[in-house]
Design a protein around this motif. Structure first.
Motif, PDB file in Angstrom:
ATOM      1  N   CYS A 243       0.244  13.172   8.309  1.00 50.59           N
ATOM      2  CA  CYS A 243      -0.935  13.626   7.693  1.00 50.59           C
ATOM      3  C   CYS A 243      -1.500  15.130   8.222  1.00 50.59           C
ATOM      4  O   CYS A 243      -1.697  15.322   9.457  1.00 50.59           O
ATOM      5  CB  CYS A 243      -2.062  12.954   7.851  1.00 50.59           C
ATOM      6  SG  CYS A 243      -1.905  10.982   6.974  1.00 50.59           S
ATOM      7  N   ASP A 338      -2.118   7.923   2.731  1.00 44.23           N
ATOM      8  CA  ASP A 338      -3.106   7.123   2.133  1.00 44.23           C
ATOM      9  C   ASP A 338      -3.209   5.832   2.970  1.00 44.23           C
ATOM     10  O   ASP A 338      -4.200   5.487   3.565  1.00 44.23           O
ATOM     11  CB  ASP A 338      -2.902   6.586   0.726  1.00 44.23           C
ATOM     12  CG  ASP A 338      -2.919   7.660  -0.135  1.00 44.23           C
ATOM     13  OD1 ASP A 338      -3.720   8.687   0.115  1.00 44.23           O
ATOM     14  OD2 ASP A 338      -2.740   7.397  -1.345  1.00 44.23           O
ATOM     15  N   TYR A 339      -2.028   5.132   3.479  1.00 40.71           N
ATOM     16  CA  TYR A 339      -2.331   4.009   4.355  1.00 40.71           C
ATOM     17  C   TYR A 339      -2.636   4.424   5.614  1.00 40.71           C
ATOM     18  O   TYR A 339      -3.586   3.692   6.164  1.00 40.71           O
ATOM     19  CB  TYR A 339      -0.615   3.469   4.393  1.00 40.71           C
ATOM     20  CG  TYR A 339      -0.528   2.487   5.252  1.00 40.71           C
ATOM     21  CD1 TYR A 339      -1.061   1.156   5.369  1.00 40.71           C
ATOM     22  CD2 TYR A 339       0.277   2.725   6.719  1.00 40.71           C
ATOM     23  CE1 TYR A 339      -0.919   0.170   6.398  1.00 40.71           C
ATOM     24  CE2 TYR A 339       0.617   1.677   7.578  1.00 40.71           C
ATOM     25  CZ  TYR A 339      -0.069   0.509   7.435  1.00 40.71           C
ATOM     26  OH  TYR A 339       0.219  -0.494   8.413  1.00 40.71           O
ATOM     27  N   ARG A 341      -4.544   7.072   6.847  1.00 38.54           N
ATOM     28  CA  ARG A 341      -5.961   7.304   6.304  1.00 38.54           C
ATOM     29  C   ARG A 341      -6.879   6.200   6.396  1.00 38.54           C
ATOM     30  O   ARG A 341      -7.794   6.400   6.856  1.00 38.54           O
ATOM     31  CB  ARG A 341      -5.950   8.492   5.151  1.00 38.54           C
ATOM     32  CG  ARG A 341      -5.381   9.823   5.490  1.00 38.54           C
ATOM     33  CD  ARG A 341      -5.489  10.648   4.074  1.00 38.54           C
ATOM     34  NE  ARG A 341      -4.827  11.994   4.581  1.00 38.54           N
ATOM     35  CZ  ARG A 341      -3.865  12.541   3.581  1.00 38.54           C
ATOM     36  NH1 ARG A 341      -3.828  12.216   2.399  1.00 38.54           N
ATOM     37  NH2 ARG A 341      -3.675  13.930   3.861  1.00 38.54           N
ATOM     38  N   LYS A 342      -6.305   5.238   5.371  1.00 44.23           N
ATOM     39  CA  LYS A 342      -7.127   4.122   5.122  1.00 44.23           C
ATOM     40  C   LYS A 342      -7.361   3.206   6.638  1.00 44.23           C
ATOM     41  O   LYS A 342      -8.687   3.102   6.876  1.00 44.23           O
ATOM     42  CB  LYS A 342      -6.429   2.866   4.342  1.00 44.23           C
ATOM     43  CG  LYS A 342      -7.218   1.678   4.029  1.00 44.23           C
ATOM     44  CD  LYS A 342      -6.522   0.810   3.305  1.00 44.23           C
ATOM     45  CE  LYS A 342      -7.344  -0.483   3.127  1.00 44.23           C
ATOM     46  NZ  LYS A 342      -6.569  -1.315   2.344  1.00 44.23           N
ATOM     47  N   HIS A 343      -6.305   3.122   7.498  1.00 44.55           N
ATOM     48  CA  HIS A 343      -6.776   2.619   8.882  1.00 44.55           C
ATOM     49  C   HIS A 343      -7.638   3.389   9.480  1.00 44.55           C
ATOM     50  O   HIS A 343      -8.314   2.900  10.241  1.00 44.55           O
ATOM     51  CB  HIS A 343      -5.375   2.644   9.746  1.00 44.55           C
ATOM     52  CG  HIS A 343      -4.413   1.080   9.067  1.00 44.55           C
ATOM     53  ND1 HIS A 343      -3.717   0.790  10.039  1.00 44.55           N
ATOM     54  CD2 HIS A 343      -4.670   0.470   8.049  1.00 44.55           C
ATOM     55  CE1 HIS A 343      -3.234  -0.612   9.405  1.00 44.55           C
ATOM     56  NE2 HIS A 343      -3.907  -0.720   8.359  1.00 44.55           N
ATOM     57  N   GLU A 345     -10.115   5.221   8.436  1.00 43.44           N
ATOM     58  CA  GLU A 345     -11.307   5.162   7.762  1.00 43.44           C
ATOM     59  C   GLU A 345     -12.092   3.736   8.370  1.00 43.44           C
ATOM     60  O   GLU A 345     -13.209   3.741   8.619  1.00 43.44           O
ATOM     61  CB  GLU A 345     -11.119   5.066   6.454  1.00 43.44           C
ATOM     62  CG  GLU A 345     -10.986   6.668   5.843  1.00 43.44           C
ATOM     63  CD  GLU A 345     -10.721   6.531   4.272  1.00 43.44           C
ATOM     64  OE1 GLU A 345     -10.758   5.414   3.783  1.00 43.44           O
ATOM     65  OE2 GLU A 345     -10.419   7.933   3.818  1.00 43.44           O
ATOM     66  N   LEU A 346     -11.265   2.770   8.433  1.00 38.79           N
ATOM     67  CA  LEU A 346     -11.586   1.558   8.770  1.00 38.79           C
ATOM     68  C   LEU A 346     -12.073   1.347  10.251  1.00 38.79           C
ATOM     69  O   LEU A 346     -13.075   0.762  10.704  1.00 38.79           O
ATOM     70  CB  LEU A 346     -10.403   0.340   8.683  1.00 38.79           C
ATOM     71  CG  LEU A 346     -10.369  -0.084   7.163  1.00 38.79           C
ATOM     72  CD1 LEU A 346      -9.123  -0.885   7.113  1.00 38.79           C
ATOM     73  CD2 LEU A 346     -11.507  -0.580   6.491  1.00 38.79           C
ATOM     74  N   GLU A 349     -15.303   3.339  10.575  1.00 40.19           N
ATOM     75  CA  GLU A 349     -16.417   1.992   9.890  1.00 40.19           C
ATOM     76  C   GLU A 349     -16.882   1.211  11.163  1.00 40.19           C
ATOM     77  O   GLU A 349     -18.091   1.118  11.373  1.00 40.19           O
ATOM     78  CB  GLU A 349     -15.729   1.456   8.938  1.00 40.19           C
ATOM     79  CG  GLU A 349     -16.873   0.390   8.097  1.00 40.19           C
ATOM     80  CD  GLU A 349     -16.586  -0.372   6.983  1.00 40.19           C
ATOM     81  OE1 GLU A 349     -16.929  -1.419   6.561  1.00 40.19           O
ATOM     82  OE2 GLU A 349     -15.356  -0.100   6.643  1.00 40.19           O
ATOM     83  N   ARG A 415      -1.549  -4.421   7.416  1.00 45.01           N
ATOM     84  CA  ARG A 415      -1.440  -3.759   6.103  1.00 45.01           C
ATOM     85  C   ARG A 415      -2.473  -3.938   5.281  1.00 45.01           C
ATOM     86  O   ARG A 415      -3.138  -3.242   4.228  1.00 45.01           O
ATOM     87  CB  ARG A 415      -0.066  -3.757   5.620  1.00 45.01           C
ATOM     88  CG  ARG A 415       0.210  -3.140   4.187  1.00 45.01           C
ATOM     89  CD  ARG A 415       1.379  -3.376   3.728  1.00 45.01           C
ATOM     90  NE  ARG A 415       2.137  -4.600   3.777  1.00 45.01           N
ATOM     91  CZ  ARG A 415       1.765  -5.823   3.109  1.00 45.01           C
ATOM     92  NH1 ARG A 415       1.216  -5.391   1.780  1.00 45.01           N
ATOM     93  NH2 ARG A 415       2.344  -6.748   3.065  1.00 45.01           N
ATOM     94  N   GLU A 418      -9.169  -5.095   5.100  1.00 43.23           N
ATOM     95  CA  GLU A 418     -10.055  -4.086   4.205  1.00 43.23           C
ATOM     96  C   GLU A 418     -11.334  -4.271   5.022  1.00 43.23           C
ATOM     97  O   GLU A 418     -11.596  -4.684   5.995  1.00 43.23           O
ATOM     98  CB  GLU A 418     -10.260  -4.990   2.848  1.00 43.23           C
ATOM     99  CG  GLU A 418      -8.904  -5.328   2.176  1.00 43.23           C
ATOM    100  CD  GLU A 418      -8.557  -3.993   1.498  1.00 43.23           C
ATOM    101  OE1 GLU A 418      -9.169  -2.910   1.669  1.00 43.23           O
ATOM    102  OE2 GLU A 418      -7.276  -3.899   1.121  1.00 43.23           O
ATOM    103  N   SER A 419     -12.371  -3.482   4.370  1.00 37.53           N
ATOM    104  CA  SER A 419     -13.775  -3.305   4.891  1.00 37.53           C
ATOM    105  C   SER A 419     -14.151  -4.648   5.105  1.00 37.53           C
ATOM    106  O   SER A 419     -15.005  -4.614   6.193  1.00 37.53           O
ATOM    107  CB  SER A 419     -14.516  -2.342   3.981  1.00 37.53           C
ATOM    108  OG  SER A 419     -15.928  -2.292   4.468  1.00 37.53           O
TER     109      SER A 419
END
Length: 442
Positions: A243, A338-339, A341-343, A345-346, A349, A415, A418-419
């Motif tokens: 990234c 994307d994978y 970045r999602k981690h 972001e979580l 959070e 993998r 989720e939120s």
């Protein structure tokens, strides 16, 4: 089992695996059994006559699953991720069928050791070139290597295996637990004055305790000037460098002699799969080359490829690159980015939930997918909280120690996380924290 039955059973196994992964969050993430539980569940000896496939599969739930920690559960937040994806599993099947005995190394731990042994060999050769009469044992007895006090324990173990002293460089919270250039410089000068020979430094990008990043832009020039081999261990964080926004964490890589990261941690490639880059392949060849007749072949001296059998100590290794090939093609760079970045972001959070609760504190910068946090108070209170969390077996965390404090690590691993899993985990943590705090003496 013939080919016809293999086709049938293979389809059944794919269904079993898909069902397991689709429903994994319904299982307790951590086993509720004691070591040795298998003893009463399996025979003392292998069966005299063959058993049916149905009998074997039937025992998976009865015998195997009760003792499994479900690393791919969205409620697993311990250690670091271990990658998992359907393309990689399919590739693993093909890799097993092909049975190719590839010549490569295995994990970040092995890469650290390989780099250390190559550095030792290079240091000895350099000294002997200027002082041919000096006994090699005299040289090796004075070699000294360095790593951060936050480095993985495998670095220290590599020093033990190589028979060289390994010194830990102290880090401070004020420096974000990163090794500073001036600290390394001072230790090198002190050791040289004491007659020692500094030869190797293992920098870490993304330490295990807190995901700290050593300042390789400062450390690299020092190592280069002192002819010290700088190895970079980026086992976890290395995947994030795909990234662009995380690539500045890699600044200073141009000073490295070797670099390693594990696609099997955070790049959707099933365990095991570890990559290693080396600046000068001749340094590895000089340390490991053995040239028996049975390994000779026509292309050996062609210069058209790098024969890795001359650059490591593992001779027969699985066809790991096939898994990477499948995953890279079927996810593409964007899918992998994307994978990652999602981690992240979580993790951000979860960090925001911690910061919003005045009972808790964040113990280290949250850079990628790891959050280090603790209840404000004593180490004993946090040890009790972690024990309550893990005894519940709904979620699983492990601790670390930072600046003498007992700290809880929350790593986004699965993998499928989720939120809702993050918020459910936080509700459980805060509920147990309330119970622990109510039990404290007034």
């Amino acid at each position: 089992m013939d080919a016809a039955e293999f086709r049938r059973r293979g389809k059944e196994m794919v269904d079993l695996i898909a069902d397991y992964l689709e429903n994994i969050e319904q299982r307790p993430v951590y086993p509720d059994v004691e070591p040795g539980y298998l003893r009463s569940l399996i025979p003392e000896e292998a069966p005299e006559e063959p058993e049916t496939y149905e009998d074997v599969v039937k025992d998976i739930e009865r015998v195997i699953m009760p003792g499994v920690t479900h690393w791919h559960s969205p409620y697993f937040y311990a250690y670091f991720p271990t990658a998992n994806s359907f393309p990689a599993m399919l590739a693993d099947m093909l890799s097993g069928a092909i049975g190719c005995i590839g010549f490569s190394w295995g994990t970040a731990s092995e890469a650290t050791l390989v780099a250390l042994l190559a550095a030792r060999s290079r240091a000895v050769r350099m000294i002997l070139a200027s002082d041919p009469q000096r006994p090699e044992t005299d040289i090796t007895s004075k070699l000294v290597a360095y790593s951060s006090d936050q480095a993985h324990c495998s670095v220290e173990r590599a020093g033990m295996i190589a028979g060289v002293r390994m010194k830990k460089i102290p880090t401070e919270q004020s420096d974000k637990y990163a090794v500073q250039g001036e600290t390394l410089r001072r230790m090198i000068q002190e050791d040289k004055a004491a007659g020692l020979i500094p030869f190797y430094f293992c920098a870490t990008l993304g330490t295990t305790p807190s995901c700290a990043f050593d300042h390789i832009t400062e450390l690299g020039p020092i190592c280069n000037a002192e002819k010290i081999w700088m190895h970079i261990d980026a086992a976890y964080a290395g995947s994030s460098f795909i990234c662009p926004e995380f690539r500045p964490l890699l600044n200073g890589i141009e000073f490295a002699d070797s670099f390693n990261f594990n696609p099997h941690k955070w790049l959707l490639v099933n365990f095991d799969c570890s990559t290693m880059w080396v600046r000068k392949r001749s340094d590895l060849i000089g340390a490991f080359k053995m040239d028996p007749l049975y390994l000779k072949h026509d292309h050996q001296e062609s210069g058209r490829y790098f024969d890795i059998t001359f650059s490591c100590y593992s001779q027969s290794i699985r066809f790991r690159s096939l898994k990477m090939w499948f995953v890279f093609r079927m996810y593409g760079l964007k899918g992998l980015q994307d994978y990652i970045r999602k981690h992240v972001e979580l993790a951000k959070e979860f960090e925001s939930l911690v910061r919003a609760d005045q009972r808790f504190e964040i113990s280290a910068d949250v850079v990628l997918g790891l959050v280090c946090f603790r209840l404000k108070g004593s180490n004993e209170v946090n040890e009790t909280l972690l024990k309550r969390i893990n005894n519940g077996r709904k979620i699983h965390l492990v601790p670390c120690q930072l600046s003498g404090q007992f700290v809880l690590r929350f790593a986004v691993c699965a993998r499928t996380t989720e939120s809702r899993h993050i918020r459910e985990a936080w509700r459980l943590i805060t509920q147990l924290a309330e119970e622990v705090m109510q039990e404290l003496p007034n």
